[in-house]
Design a protein around this motif. Sequence first.
Motif, short mmCIF file in Angstrom:
data_model
loop_
_atom_site.label_atom_id
_atom_site.label_comp_id
_atom_site.label_asym_id
_atom_site.label_seq_id
_atom_site.Cartn_x
_atom_site.Cartn_y
_atom_site.Cartn_z
N ARG A 1 2.38 1.96 -3.28
CA ARG A 1 1.48 2.31 -4.46
C ARG A 1 0.98 3.81 -4.03
NH1 ARG A 1 -1.06 -1.32 -7.47
NH2 ARG A 1 -3.13 -0.57 -6.98
N LYS A 2 0.95 3.99 -2.94
CA LYS A 2 0.11 5.35 -2.55
C LYS A 2 1.13 6.53 -2.00
CE LYS A 2 -3.79 5.42 -2.62
NZ LYS A 2 -4.59 5.57 -4.00
N ASN B 1 -5.59 2.23 -8.23
CA ASN B 1 -5.76 3.29 -7.48
C ASN B 1 -4.09 3.61 -7.17
OD1 ASN B 1 -4.87 1.34 -5.29
ND2 ASN B 1 -7.24 1.10 -4.82
N MET C 1 -9.30 -0.64 4.08
CA MET C 1 -8.97 0.38 3.37
C MET C 1 -7.42 0.34 2.88
SD MET C 1 -10.51 3.73 5.40
CE MET C 1 -9.96 5.07 3.88
N LEU C 2 -6.86 -0.38 3.78
CA LEU C 2 -5.25 -0.74 3.34
C LEU C 2 -5.31 -1.75 2.07
CD1 LEU C 2 -3.50 -0.85 6.87
CD2 LEU C 2 -2.90 0.73 5.00
N LEU D 1 -4.49 8.87 4.36
CA LEU D 1 -5.92 8.44 3.88
C LEU D 1 -6.66 7.58 4.61
CD1 LEU D 1 -4.10 7.48 0.32
CD2 LEU D 1 -5.52 9.46 0.72
N PHE E 1 -5.87 -0.20 -1.15
CA PHE E 1 -5.00 0.60 -1.50
C PHE E 1 -3.66 -0.32 -2.04
CE2 PHE E 1 -5.60 3.87 2.04
CZ PHE E 1 -6.95 4.64 1.41
N SER E 2 -3.71 -1.40 -1.69
CA SER E 2 -2.74 -2.54 -1.99
C SER E 2 -2.91 -2.97 -3.31
CB SER E 2 -2.16 -3.43 -0.88
OG SER E 2 -3.41 -4.26 -0.89
N VAL F 1 -0.06 7.05 3.18
CA VAL F 1 -1.14 5.97 3.39
C VAL F 1 -1.97 6.38 4.53
CG1 VAL F 1 -1.33 3.67 4.41
CG2 VAL F 1 -0.04 4.18 2.27
N ALA G 1 -0.95 5.83 -6.79
CA ALA G 1 -0.71 7.24 -6.60
C ALA G 1 -0.29 7.91 -7.75
CB ALA G 1 0.19 7.54 -5.28
N ALA H 1 0.78 -1.19 -0.24
CA ALA H 1 0.00 -0.14 -0.01
C ALA H 1 0.77 1.32 -0.17
CB ALA H 1 -1.00 -0.10 1.17
#
Length: 235
Positions: free
Chosen positions: A22-23, A232, A223-224, A32, A227-228, A29, A234, A19
Amino acid sequence: MSDNVLANLEDYRAIYQRACERKGGPNAVESLLSEPLSNDAIAHLGDDRFLAEFSKKVFQSGFVWRVVRNKWPEFERLFFEFTIDKVLLMPDEMLEKRAQDPAIIRNYKKVQTIRDNAIMIDAVRREHGSFAQFVANWPANDIIGLWAYLKKHGARLGGNTGPYALRALGKDTFLLTRDLTSYFTRRGIISGGVNSKRSLNAIQASFNQLQEQSGRSMQALSMLIAFSVGDNLAS
């Protein structure tokens, strides 16, 4: 739950690391993530707010959420700010009239659920003091049990409708979004329908294990995972 199934689950640290990659890093993170309310805060919510949120999510299901949000002040006005005792006294004729009012979404079957869910809330509060206290006391490590209760005893609160309402109200819950469903399917933790009893039990067990590893809320873990995976990244 089979240990072989949970053996396919990644360690929390691997999910968190991906995550972050990626973010945009840990700070991004953490900024968010959002957290649920405390059980004490939930217990002090008015039961009218539960009826209001259940009703909002019923009307948003299969419809444009923005339109429902824009009309919501009129829903509050026409249904007595969702005061349980007042809604319970609404006769069929009044519900039919409300359902014809252009100030709200004109759908009689969905309007009927407002009184139906007021009946559910009333039955619970008679036994537990308040519906809010009932929800607050329900353990997050069996949140699918609360989902099942809403589906069985409520009106149109199955699928994602009940869980999304609980999240909006601050109850700690994960959500079965497309990203999460895809994640658990690819890991071999679920197969077939995501809403089957077997799949739901496997997902709940997975979240329970991740919570034991991390100490984080179901909401943050949900959510994590999102995100992973998925689309989505970043920018």
